[in-house]
Scaffold this motif. Structure first.
Motif, mmCIF file in Angstrom:
data_model
loop_
_atom_site.group_PDB
_atom_site.id
_atom_site.type_symbol
_atom_site.label_atom_id
_atom_site.label_comp_id
_atom_site.label_asym_id
_atom_site.label_seq_id
_atom_site.Cartn_x
_atom_site.Cartn_y
_atom_site.Cartn_z
ATOM 1 N N GLY A 10 -2.095 64.938 50.199
ATOM 2 C CA GLY A 10 -1.493 63.684 49.717
ATOM 3 C C GLY A 10 -2.329 63.079 48.607
ATOM 4 O O GLY A 10 -3.547 63.037 48.689
ATOM 5 N N GLY A 11 -1.660 62.617 47.558
ATOM 6 C CA GLY A 11 -2.384 61.983 46.456
ATOM 7 C C GLY A 11 -1.589 62.053 45.184
ATOM 8 O O GLY A 11 -0.392 62.353 45.195
ATOM 9 N N GLY A 12 -2.241 61.779 44.097
ATOM 10 C CA GLY A 12 -1.566 61.820 42.806
ATOM 11 C C GLY A 12 -2.264 60.942 41.803
ATOM 12 O O GLY A 12 -3.378 60.470 42.037
ATOM 13 N N GLN A 13 -1.617 60.751 40.691
ATOM 14 C CA GLN A 13 -2.168 59.976 39.590
ATOM 15 C C GLN A 13 -1.055 59.702 38.605
ATOM 16 O O GLN A 13 0.072 60.105 38.808
ATOM 17 C CB GLN A 13 -3.301 60.728 38.901
ATOM 18 N N PHE A 14 -1.379 59.055 37.522
ATOM 19 C CA PHE A 14 -0.429 58.821 36.442
ATOM 20 C C PHE A 14 -1.173 59.072 35.148
ATOM 21 O O PHE A 14 -2.403 58.972 35.100
ATOM 22 C CB PHE A 14 0.100 57.380 36.493
ATOM 23 N N ALA A 15 -0.432 59.442 34.102
ATOM 24 C CA ALA A 15 -1.082 59.692 32.816
ATOM 25 C C ALA A 15 -1.332 58.377 32.103
ATOM 26 O O ALA A 15 -0.444 57.532 32.029
ATOM 27 C CB ALA A 15 -0.185 60.588 31.959
ATOM 28 N N SER A 16 -2.532 58.214 31.620
ATOM 29 C CA SER A 16 -2.867 56.994 30.890
ATOM 30 C C SER A 16 -4.229 57.162 30.225
ATOM 31 O O SER A 16 -5.200 57.488 30.899
ATOM 32 C CB SER A 16 -2.904 55.817 31.867
ATOM 33 N N PRO A 17 -4.308 56.975 28.901
ATOM 34 C CA PRO A 17 -5.594 57.167 28.238
ATOM 35 C C PRO A 17 -6.591 56.062 28.546
ATOM 36 O O PRO A 17 -7.776 56.321 28.691
ATOM 37 C CB PRO A 17 -5.230 57.174 26.745
ATOM 38 N N ILE A 56 -7.156 53.407 31.174
ATOM 39 C CA ILE A 56 -6.631 52.848 32.416
ATOM 40 C C ILE A 56 -7.326 51.550 32.791
ATOM 41 O O ILE A 56 -8.463 51.315 32.431
ATOM 42 C CB ILE A 56 -6.750 53.857 33.580
ATOM 43 N N SER A 57 -6.591 50.752 33.561
ATOM 44 C CA SER A 57 -7.147 49.506 34.078
ATOM 45 C C SER A 57 -8.093 49.833 35.228
ATOM 46 O O SER A 57 -7.997 50.900 35.843
ATOM 47 C CB SER A 57 -6.008 48.642 34.604
ATOM 48 N N ALA A 58 -8.983 48.890 35.531
ATOM 49 C CA ALA A 58 -9.879 49.083 36.672
ATOM 50 C C ALA A 58 -9.057 49.232 37.952
ATOM 51 O O ALA A 58 -9.376 50.045 38.831
ATOM 52 C CB ALA A 58 -10.845 47.915 36.788
ATOM 53 N N LYS A 59 -7.949 48.478 38.034
ATOM 54 C CA LYS A 59 -7.112 48.567 39.232
ATOM 55 C C LYS A 59 -6.498 49.972 39.366
ATOM 56 O O LYS A 59 -6.444 50.552 40.449
ATOM 57 C CB LYS A 59 -6.007 47.507 39.152
ATOM 58 N N GLY A 60 -6.051 50.513 38.218
ATOM 59 C CA GLY A 60 -5.491 51.866 38.224
ATOM 60 C C GLY A 60 -6.537 52.910 38.579
ATOM 61 O O GLY A 60 -6.279 53.840 39.342
ATOM 62 N N PRO A 72 -8.778 64.730 30.010
ATOM 63 C CA PRO A 72 -8.396 63.629 29.136
ATOM 64 C C PRO A 72 -6.981 63.154 29.433
ATOM 65 O O PRO A 72 -6.109 63.970 29.731
ATOM 66 C CB PRO A 72 -8.485 64.222 27.726
ATOM 67 N N ASN A 73 -6.782 61.880 29.374
ATOM 68 C CA ASN A 73 -5.521 61.190 29.735
ATOM 69 C C ASN A 73 -5.326 61.053 31.241
ATOM 70 O O ASN A 73 -4.375 60.405 31.680
ATOM 71 C CB ASN A 73 -4.276 61.850 29.129
ATOM 72 N N MET A 74 -6.185 61.701 32.004
ATOM 73 C CA MET A 74 -6.146 61.517 33.459
ATOM 74 C C MET A 74 -7.584 61.547 33.978
ATOM 75 O O MET A 74 -7.900 62.246 34.947
ATOM 76 C CB MET A 74 -5.325 62.607 34.138
ATOM 77 N N ALA A 75 -8.442 60.792 33.300
ATOM 78 C CA ALA A 75 -9.876 60.818 33.640
ATOM 79 C C ALA A 75 -10.118 60.369 35.083
ATOM 80 O O ALA A 75 -11.029 60.859 35.757
ATOM 81 C CB ALA A 75 -10.646 59.912 32.680
ATOM 82 N N HIS A 76 -9.296 59.448 35.541
ATOM 83 C CA HIS A 76 -9.439 58.942 36.917
ATOM 84 C C HIS A 76 -9.286 60.078 37.934
ATOM 85 O O HIS A 76 -10.112 60.256 38.827
ATOM 86 C CB HIS A 76 -8.443 57.814 37.200
ATOM 87 N N THR A 77 -8.246 60.887 37.735
ATOM 88 C CA THR A 77 -8.036 61.968 38.700
ATOM 89 C C THR A 77 -9.050 63.097 38.501
ATOM 90 O O THR A 77 -9.491 63.729 39.463
ATOM 91 C CB THR A 77 -6.583 62.489 38.669
#
Ligand SMILES: CCCCC/C=C/C(=O)SCCNC(=O)CCNC(=O)[C@H](O)C(C)(C)COP(=O)(O)OP(=O)(O)OC[C@H]1O[C@@H](n2cnc3c(N)ncnc32)[C@H](O)[C@@H]1OP(=O)(O)O
Ligand SMILES: NC(=O)C1=CN([C@@H]2O[C@H](COP(=O)(O)OP(=O)(O)OC[C@H]3O[C@@H](n4cnc5c(N)ncnc54)[C@H](OP(=O)(O)O)[C@@H]3O)[C@@H](O)[C@H]2O)C=CC1
Length: 289
Positions: free
Chosen positions: A108-115, A117-121, A164-169
């Motif tokens: 379970g999990g996932g992410q969204f594409a965003s160059p 991102i907000s701290a909340k994201g 890149p574009n999904m650094a969080h994940t």
């Protein structure tokens, strides 16, 4: 997703007979394929995620493919893996109801594409993929595996060239991979094996919907040596292998199911620029180039 009656597996029919598994995110995409294959091979599977309606529908559909006398084999349980108390309850429910917890699949999990991102994201993605996986491992260990052994598989992602574009994940999945290696060592003496499966671009309706449609996945074809997308069943086979006795000497490793993508081209293009410092930050050294 294929009708449950079409479940295909290369493994022998009763491979997981008498075993109990938890698959997070088990109602959709990769998790559903893993649940279908495990249950078709005799395993009881608790599927856990946030949307109970999805879980109930998937459990019903998959159970319908199983001979009536052996039903049910798939059990829905609502759980947000970002919530530690809910994760603990999931483990307790599974052990109280089914008497064991042999396998845990952290899917379970996932992410969204965003160059940018907000701290909340950032927190939402790191808490889901990294902390959520940690909670599941921790409570599976505390409630059952420390005393009985077990096998854990974490689904990560192709983050080996950065993301890149999904650094969080990228950061979260690299964290999961390193967590996996630490736990493989810390928990070896309890007979726990823990590994990762790293998918490339795997098409399913739900995954593609999250990115705005199939075309977004197809845009990745040029970075895949296999020249096609993967399907959830190809990930499921690797997960079943790692859970099975065939992997009894395998722990702390990652299987990539990506058609060769992870060591081929990055999908990210660096714009033309002249921003990098000259060699040793001395413009005169440009003459050496
Ligand atoms: C293109 C080819 C890709 C190939 C590789 C494919 C990889 C895959 O993983 S496919 C699997 C796709 N499935 C999913 O990603 C699962 C569903 N996704 C999620 O649940 C979310 O993305 C989540 C992991 C971030 C969890 O979301 P949620 O719990 O709903 O998060 P919050 O409501 O708490 O939101 C917090 C915060 O996050 C930012 N944010 C969330 N979603 C998006 C978005 N789609 N776009 C931009 N930003 C997003 C945002 O800052 C949120 O705060 P608010 O703005 O105040 O709502
Ligand atoms: N498809 C692909 O190409 C790739 C996928 N992956 C990863 O594989 C996993 C499965 O993805 P896929 O099947 O493709 O996509 P899906 O969107 O179909 O699956 C994501 C699943 O995760 C569950 N989930 C999300 N957040 C939580 C949460 N906080 N608590 C519990 N469950 C949650 C969702 O259920 P619910 O909404 O009910 O909570 C859903 O079932 C994900 O971790 C994904 O990032 C990695 C690399 C590539």
């Amino acid at each position: 997703m294929a009708a449950a009656s079409m479940i295909r597996s290369v493994f022998k029919k009763e491979l997981f007979s008498g075993k109990v598994a938890i698959v997070t995110g088990g109602a959709t995409g990769l998790g559903r394929a893993i649940t279908e294959e495990l249950s078709s091979l005799g395993c009881k599977v608790v599927i856990a995620s946030r949307r109970l309606e999805n879980l109930e529908k998937a459990a019903q559909e998959i159970n319908e493919a199983i001979p009536i006398s052996l039903r049910p084999r798939v059990f829905p349980y609502q759980c947000n893996i970002r919530n530690e108390e809910q994760v603990k309850s999931l483990m307790k429910y599974t052990i109280d109801t089914h008497g064991a917890l042999d396998y845990l699949v952290n899917n379970g999990g996932g992410q969204f594409a965003s160059p940018a991102i907000s701290a909340k994201g950032w927190l939402a993605v790191v808490e889901t993929n990294l902390t959520g996986t940690f909670y599941c491992c921790k409570h599976a260990y505390n409630e059952w595996m420390a005393g009985h052994g077990g096998a854990i598989v974490n689904i990560i992602a192709d983050m080996y060239k950065g993301f890149p574009n999904m650094a969080h994940t990228g950061a979260a999945r690299a964290g999961v991979q390193n967590l996996m290696m630490s736990l493989a060592l810390e928990w070896a003496d309890c007979g726990i094996r823990i590994n990762c499966v790293s998918p490339g671009i795997i098409y399913s309706e739900t995954a593609a919907k999250n990115y705005g449609g199939r075309h977004v996945f197809d845009e990745g074809l040029h970075i895949i040596p296999a020249k096609r997308l993967g399907i959830p069943e190809e990930v499921s086979g690797a997960v079943c292998f790692l859970l099975s006795p065939a992997a009894s000497y395998i722990t702390g490793t990652t299987i990539k199911v990506d058609g060769g993508q992870s060591f081929y081209r990055s999908p990210f293009t660096i714009p033309e620029h002249n921003s990098f410092p000259p060699p040793l930050e001395d413009p005169e050294l440009n003459s050496k180039l």
